[in-house]
Design an enzyme around this catalytic site. Structure first.
Site, PDB file in Angstrom:
ATOM      1  N   GLU A 123       0.838  -1.206   0.000  1.00 14.94           N
ATOM      2  CA  GLU A 123       0.000   0.000   0.000  1.00 14.94           C
ATOM      3  C   GLU A 123       0.871   1.254   0.000  1.00 14.94           C
ATOM      4  O   GLU A 123       0.584   2.224  -0.720  1.00 14.94           O
ATOM      5  CB  GLU A 123      -0.925   0.022   1.230  1.00 14.94           C
ATOM      6  CG  GLU A 123      -1.898  -1.160   1.316  1.00 14.94           C
ATOM      7  CD  GLU A 123      -1.322  -2.339   2.113  1.00 14.94           C
ATOM      8  OE1 GLU A 123      -0.079  -2.545   2.056  1.00 14.94           O
ATOM      9  OE2 GLU A 123      -2.093  -3.045   2.771  1.00 14.94           O
TER      10      GLU A 123
ATOM     11  N   CYS B  77      -2.542  -3.480   7.298  1.00 16.47           N
ATOM     12  CA  CYS B  77      -2.138  -3.641   8.700  1.00 16.47           C
ATOM     13  C   CYS B  77      -2.656  -2.476   9.541  1.00 16.47           C
ATOM     14  O   CYS B  77      -2.719  -1.336   9.095  1.00 16.47           O
ATOM     15  CB  CYS B  77      -0.621  -3.753   8.811  1.00 16.47           C
ATOM     16  SG  CYS B  77       0.278  -2.345   8.167  1.00 16.47           S
TER      17      CYS B  77
ATOM     18  N   CYS C  35      -0.574   0.710   7.478  1.00 12.75           N
ATOM     19  CA  CYS C  35      -1.129   1.016   6.147  1.00 12.75           C
ATOM     20  C   CYS C  35      -2.558   1.527   6.252  1.00 12.75           C
ATOM     21  O   CYS C  35      -3.003   2.309   5.410  1.00 12.75           O
ATOM     22  CB  CYS C  35      -1.071  -0.220   5.252  1.00 12.75           C
ATOM     23  SG  CYS C  35       0.620  -0.615   4.770  1.00 12.75           S
TER      24      CYS C  35
ATOM     25  N   SER D 154      23.395 -40.360 -10.429  1.00 13.73           N
ATOM     26  CA  SER D 154      22.124 -39.717 -10.748  1.00 13.73           C
ATOM     27  C   SER D 154      22.317 -38.544 -11.703  1.00 13.73           C
ATOM     28  O   SER D 154      21.393 -37.756 -11.899  1.00 13.73           O
ATOM     29  CB  SER D 154      21.448 -39.230  -9.462  1.00 13.73           C
ATOM     30  OG  SER D 154      22.243 -38.257  -8.828  1.00 13.73           O
TER      31      SER D 154
ATOM     32  N   TRP E 202      22.888 -37.516 -15.481  1.00  6.30           N
ATOM     33  CA  TRP E 202      21.657 -36.872 -15.082  1.00  6.30           C
ATOM     34  C   TRP E 202      20.485 -37.751 -15.452  1.00  6.30           C
ATOM     35  O   TRP E 202      20.538 -38.443 -16.460  1.00  6.30           O
ATOM     36  CB  TRP E 202      21.505 -35.506 -15.786  1.00  6.30           C
ATOM     37  CG  TRP E 202      22.545 -34.530 -15.343  1.00  6.30           C
ATOM     38  CD1 TRP E 202      23.616 -34.110 -16.047  1.00  6.30           C
ATOM     39  CD2 TRP E 202      22.601 -33.845 -14.084  1.00  6.30           C
ATOM     40  NE1 TRP E 202      24.353 -33.194 -15.312  1.00  6.30           N
ATOM     41  CE2 TRP E 202      23.744 -33.017 -14.099  1.00  6.30           C
ATOM     42  CE3 TRP E 202      21.809 -33.834 -12.938  1.00  6.30           C
ATOM     43  CZ2 TRP E 202      24.113 -32.205 -13.021  1.00  6.30           C
ATOM     44  CZ3 TRP E 202      22.187 -33.034 -11.878  1.00  6.30           C
ATOM     45  CH2 TRP E 202      23.322 -32.223 -11.926  1.00  6.30           C
TER      46      TRP E 202
ATOM     47  N   LEU F 214      23.391 -26.070  -3.809  1.00  6.80           N
ATOM     48  CA  LEU F 214      22.031 -25.560  -3.582  1.00  6.80           C
ATOM     49  C   LEU F 214      21.897 -24.078  -3.896  1.00  6.80           C
ATOM     50  O   LEU F 214      21.060 -23.395  -3.335  1.00  6.80           O
ATOM     51  CB  LEU F 214      21.572 -25.827  -2.137  1.00  6.80           C
ATOM     52  CG  LEU F 214      21.538 -27.291  -1.685  1.00  6.80           C
ATOM     53  CD1 LEU F 214      20.865 -27.391  -0.320  1.00  6.80           C
ATOM     54  CD2 LEU F 214      20.806 -28.168  -2.688  1.00  6.80           C
TER      55      LEU F 214
ATOM     56  N   SER G 294      20.866 -35.377  13.122  1.00  5.21           N
ATOM     57  CA  SER G 294      20.842 -35.367  14.588  1.00  5.21           C
ATOM     58  C   SER G 294      22.147 -34.784  15.119  1.00  5.21           C
ATOM     59  O   SER G 294      22.278 -34.526  16.310  1.00  5.21           O
ATOM     60  CB  SER G 294      20.627 -36.787  15.121  1.00  5.21           C
ATOM     61  OG  SER G 294      21.591 -37.641  14.533  1.00  5.21           O
TER      62      SER G 294
ATOM     63  N   GLU H 133      15.027 -31.163  -0.996  1.00  5.84           N
ATOM     64  CA  GLU H 133      15.612 -31.580  -2.285  1.00  5.84           C
ATOM     65  C   GLU H 133      16.115 -33.013  -2.293  1.00  5.84           C
ATOM     66  O   GLU H 133      16.399 -33.557  -3.349  1.00  5.84           O
ATOM     67  CB  GLU H 133      16.769 -30.640  -2.639  1.00  5.84           C
ATOM     68  CG  GLU H 133      16.310 -29.266  -3.061  1.00  5.84           C
ATOM     69  CD  GLU H 133      16.991 -28.812  -4.356  1.00  5.84           C
ATOM     70  OE1 GLU H 133      17.709 -29.591  -4.986  1.00  5.84           O
ATOM     71  OE2 GLU H 133      16.785 -27.637  -4.722  1.00  5.84           O
TER      72      GLU H 133
END
Lengths: 314, 314
Positions: free
Chosen positions: A46, A69, A79, A163, A165, A199, A218, A243
């Protein structure tokens, strides 16, 4: 409103921790300004639109994808107050803000100032456009997308682990675009050790969108990574892209913490390869049905992407 | 010609051991008769159309999906002679007959009788319509379709073997229609012992289409079944549908004897279930690419069917 919602999508995911909102100011049947939540959350949609409109906002109609808000913050005014001050005549709102600091208070304050308010215009579409923020706001957990890239027989790698590709260039580029749309990416320990994935977002112009890197473990996480003990332990981001590998995927599915499934599938058969998933706690085939709904399907080169959404009751 | 080819499809698979051919007789821009190879292979398409047309065949154009046969048999005259006798003026042929008893001889005899002959009109489409017969005629082996019904993660059953049901009613009905289109259905020993499948066609009006039942086994077959020692050992039928399980599927893929892949996929995740395939002899991911081409895709209820065809060189 559909335009305001389309503007809202522009803000995602950079608007975090704020919701990605869109705002359209219309006067005498003409668009006088557009706004969407800026990176980092400010200016709000806004505020951006009002600044662009200047005096033209007087008497205008504001279309906003989320209730404005009602709470001022050290980072800027509410806003609701800005819309009143700018002399807007009418505010059309898609969805009421679930944030307890607003949650209807914005609507009441606008009405008290003599502004006509219309609510619930395309609310489902507005929620869908900001589903990561909405999920965390209402459920206290991130919206989780699971990405699987498999052969036709459901393998994510050959038996020896190779893997690269299975899917082609276009599917992998699409995967990078999905990364850019997420606040965090998660992999399991096995994937980190085997592939040492970067990544990052390898798309021109989106390199700075590389998200936070989470490791499901962990134990401790290496530099640049944040350790996450379980799917339930993530509460500081709106969206997570899981992923790999099969262990991480299965942990999120077993915890019923996957909201969206990206299934990239290449027209190859591997046979006897590594399965996409391990045990996810299913004990009865009938219980597996009715949980996933096809939301989108498209060709990516010779591969196919199917997007499924988790069907949740209520 | 496209109509003649569509007529040809009607004859499949009941026309075996003869090719399924379609014939259209056109005179003065009007269709005067249609024919297709009848169950058991007789009458031939041309004979059926000529009988229906009667005197109207004089001066007509015959569109045939396969070169008319040049060899008489105890079961009936050669269609080439019948077309000449009926006074047809012009014959348009999609594909030349690969059967050495005809293979161009039909064309030559028609031309010698003063009939105008046009060949190679939509030959690829005509071959596709009779691909089972064509495959056995030219390669001496049946055309093999492999059916896989899997979850999104590529499982054909849960870890305990339960597989009723992964796919829904419409996908299973489509599977029965595929059975009706094949001369033989094959399963492996494990599937026979575990499921004792009837492999009949449970579709109204098609019950008499239930095909021959083959069992892939090094041993003997029970009553009603024919034992087959290997994928290479089948040479007495034009078409085989491999229905399961993973062992039989993998054996046919490892032998590169699968021409068409029916992939029924239900929107469920199983996790840790039984994979669709075992080892198929793949040693390098790159070699897996370029072998399968998506030929058709459709929704069947909430399931999806993707049909892939084996890409073969030359």
């Amino acid at each position: 409103m559909a335009v305001a919602i389309a503007l809202a999508r522009r803000g995602r995911p950079a608007s975090a921790p704020n919701p990605n909102v869109g705002c359209l100011l219309v006067k005498d049947d003409r668009v006088v300004a557009r706004g969407w939540t800026q990176p980092g959350g400010r200016p709000h949609a806004e505020a951006m639109a009002l600044a662009a409109a200047g005096d033209a906002s007087r008497g205008a109609t504001a279309y906003v994808s989320l209730e404005p808000c009602a709470h001022a913050s050290p980072r800027g005014p509410a806003c609701t107050d800005s819309l009143i001050e700018a002399g807007v005549a009418r505010v059309v709102i898609a969805a009421q803000d679930p944030d307890p600091r607003t949650d209807g208070a914005g609507i009441l304050r606008l009405q008290a100032a003599g502004i006509e308010v219309v609510v619930h215009v395309l609310p489902a579409e507005a929620r869908a456009a900001m589903v990561p923020w909405w999920t965390r706001q209402t459920l206290g957990r991130p919206f989780v997308t699971l990405k699987l890239a498999t052969s036709l027989d459901g393998c994510i790698a050959m038996a020896d682990g190779s893997s690269r590709w299975i899917t082609g260039d276009r599917a992998r580029a699409h995967g990078h675009l999905e990364r850019a749309m997420h606040q965090a990416i998660l992999v399991g320990r096995g994937t980190l050790d085997a592939d040492a994935p970067k990544l990052d977002v390898r798309l021109l112009g989106l390199e700075d969108r590389s998200p936070k890197k989470l490791l499901l473990t962990s134990g401790a996480a290496p530099d640049g990574w944040t350790a996450v003990a379980s799917p339930q332990a993530i509460d500081d981001v709106d969206s997570v892209l899981v992923e790999g590998g099969a262990g991480a995927a299965s942990a999120f599915l077993a915890a019923d913490r996957v909201d969206r499934l990206l299934l990239y599938r290449a027209p190859v058969l591997i046979g006897g390869g590594r399965p996409a998933l391990g045990d996810i706690g299913l004990t009865d085939l009938a219980a597996a049905h009715g949980r996933w709904r096809l939301a989108d399907t498209r060709r990516l080169g010779s591969d196919r992407l199917d997007v499924y959404e988790r069907v949740r009751e209520g």
